[in-house]
Design an enzyme around this catalytic site. Structure first.
Site, short mmCIF file in Angstrom:
data_model
loop_
_atom_site.label_atom_id
_atom_site.label_comp_id
_atom_site.label_asym_id
_atom_site.label_seq_id
_atom_site.Cartn_x
_atom_site.Cartn_y
_atom_site.Cartn_z
N PRO A 58 0.73 -1.29 0.02
CA PRO A 58 -0.02 -0.09 0.08
C PRO A 58 0.99 1.19 0.05
CG PRO A 58 0.10 -0.93 2.21
CD PRO A 58 0.93 -1.92 1.19
N LYS A 62 6.71 1.38 2.26
CA LYS A 62 8.08 1.60 1.62
C LYS A 62 8.12 2.19 0.59
CE LYS A 62 8.44 -3.42 3.19
NZ LYS A 62 6.96 -3.57 3.18
N GLU A 65 1.87 -1.30 -9.15
CA GLU A 65 0.92 -1.88 -8.15
C GLU A 65 -0.32 -2.73 -9.12
OE1 GLU A 65 -1.17 -4.34 -6.05
OE2 GLU A 65 0.81 -3.47 -5.00
N CYS A 67 6.65 -10.32 3.96
CA CYS A 67 6.15 -10.45 5.40
C CYS A 67 5.89 -11.68 5.57
CB CYS A 67 5.10 -9.62 5.56
SG CYS A 67 4.79 -8.90 7.16
#
Length: 474
Positions: free
Chosen positions: A284, A287, A306, A403
């Site tokens: 989102p 970073k 994205e 993640c």
């Protein structure tokens, strides 16, 4: 003269006075749970909107947040308790009724809310959602649960387990496959004995961590700097939104592990003015914003990509705080990178993953994914990282980030990249890079293969379980 005592039996029972604050908070929590389970929504996106629509602020908003996230974290355990009380599997219960029951059980067993309020208000939710008959069923289930202590229910749940791993999963509210994946990841570091601490950390509400975009904002004087990120801080309790909006987004909420991942790419080698950078899976945008601030400070150019239009919109919002022109494309990252051979000096691939490293903040992820999802994700991760290497100039650097600590998504992907690219790439010592950035030394266990990859952990570092590997293209 007072009425005869026997007349009181014909009067309707006096229900305890309700706290309208908790009633509204329950309704918001229930609405969010329904969106999560009915529409695959993300609680962190739905809940703030529901809170705002209900006009909840301060303690009211905090209660709605605790009810929502607490229920989602412990969902597997609560389902087991509900099944024991209802004499039927949770999957056999009407979904809206089941969500209300989960919410009620959380209040009964994990909060200080009075039992009568937890039962009565939950039954009202069920009555509104599914009618009188369902309300009677919910009332019976919750009253049965309210008669015994949390410890007694946990003992029954653990006794129902068919294996040690299932017992651990039920008691810690983690699916068995997640328990096993986390144990294997810790064992790869020689730290399998930390599993209990990790599972406990996954069920703790994370403290809000923020960052000050480098060169554009300073850590507030009254804030507490985080241990590791050079721009990370905690601003105390309360809603961070006034801080974010007051700084026009230059002070922003971001997990410290996410900050370190961006800084690893920036600090992997000295930056030359005019470098071209790409954030390939940018949503989102946390970073991306850090990279943009660093690009601005060092005279570099940044592009972002994205595939999801909604998440691309979030990237653009995050970038609004940085006075740098950052084009945001909305393509499949593999297509985007394949069309840009030997173009970029640095690329960040923060690949889509199971999200097992962020269970504190996105607790629904543990119930949403299954082992069957892993192979498809791993294939995508491998393809994204490999096409990104192709888009690097000679000497360019790739940061592969997930993640998730799942070994299939971390070390296995890295091993595949090294095999496929051979001598054309060099793996850098990400551990040394991250340590050079951190304010304080990190306890980074060396992987069993002796590589320099970084695995952060909630229980050890207070961050999401972020994995970071760095490569240079020869």
């Amino acid at each position: 003269m007072s009425a005869p005592a026997h007349h009181s039996r014909n009067r309707p029972p006096v229900r305890p006075r309700r706290d309208p604050r908790t009633g509204s908070a329950r309704a918001v929590a229930f609405e969010t749970l329904r969106a999560v389970h009915e529409s695959d929504a993300y609680a962190n996106l739905v809940l703030p909107k529901a809170i705002a629509a209900a006009g909840l602020t301060g303690a009211d908003a905090g209660l709605a947040t605790e009810l929502t996230y607490g229920t989602l974290r412990r969902q597997g355990t609560y389902d087991a308790i509900i099944a024991l009380s209802a004499d039927r599997g949770a999957h056999e219960i009407d979904p809206p009724v089941l969500d209300a029951l989960r919410l009620g059980v959380h209040q009964l067993l994990s909060t200080r809310i009075a039992s009568h309020a937890a039962v009565n208000e939950t039954v009202d939710l069920v009555r509104s959602a599914r009618g009188k008959g369902a309300a009677g069923f919910a009332n019976a289930v919750l009253r049965r649960i309210s008669r015994d202590t949390p410890g007694e229910w946990m003992a029954r749940v653990e006794a129902s387990a068919r294996s040690d791993d299932e017992r651990i999963g039920l008691s810690s509210a983690h699916p068995v496959w997640v328990v096993r994946a986390l144990r294997r990841a810790l064992a790869a570091e020689g730290r399998a004995d930390e599993l209990e601490d990790l599972l406990h950390a996954d069920n703790e509400a994370p403290r809000v961590t923020m960052t000050a975009l480098p060169g554009l904002a300073e850590v507030p004087a009254d804030a507490t700097p985080t241990l590791y990120s050079p721009t990370g801080f905690r601003a105390g309790g309360g809603d961070p939104e006034p801080i974010v909006s007051g700084s026009e987004g230059r002070l922003r909420v971001q997990d410290e592990g996410s900050q370190l991942a961006a800084y690893a790419l920036v600090n992997a080698a000295p930056i030359r003015p005019g470098e071209r950078w790409l954030d390939l899976c940018a949503g989102p945008g946390g970073k991306t914003a850090l990279l943009a601030a660093e690009a601005l400070a060092h005279g570099a150019q940044l592009e972002a990509n994205e595939i999801s239009p909604v998440r691309a919109g979030l990237v653009r919002q995050a970038l609004a705080a940085v006075p740098l022109d950052v084009p945001v494309s909305e393509e499949d990252g593999r297509v985007r990178a394949s069309a840009s051979l030997a173009t970029y000096d640095r690329i960040l691939v923060d690949a889509p993953c199971t999200g097992l490293g962020a269970l504190r903040r996105r607790p629904e992820a543990r119930w949403r994914k299954s082992p069957a999802d892993v192979p498809e994700l791993v294939a995508l991760q491998r393809e994204l990282a490999s096409t990104a290497i192709g888009a690097l100039k000679p000497g360019g650097i790739l940061a592969y980030v997930t993640c998730s600590p799942h070994l299939a998504e971390t070390s296995s992907v890295v091993a595949d990249l090294r095999r496929d690219w051979g001598d054309e790439i060099e793996e850098l010592d990400a551990r040394a890079v991250v340590q050079s950035v951190a304010r304080e030394p990190l306890d980074l266990a060396a992987p069993s293969d002796g590589s320099g990859r970084v695995q952060l952990w909630p229980h050890r570092h207070g961050t999401d379980a972020m994995f970071i590997a760095l490569f240079r293209k020869r």
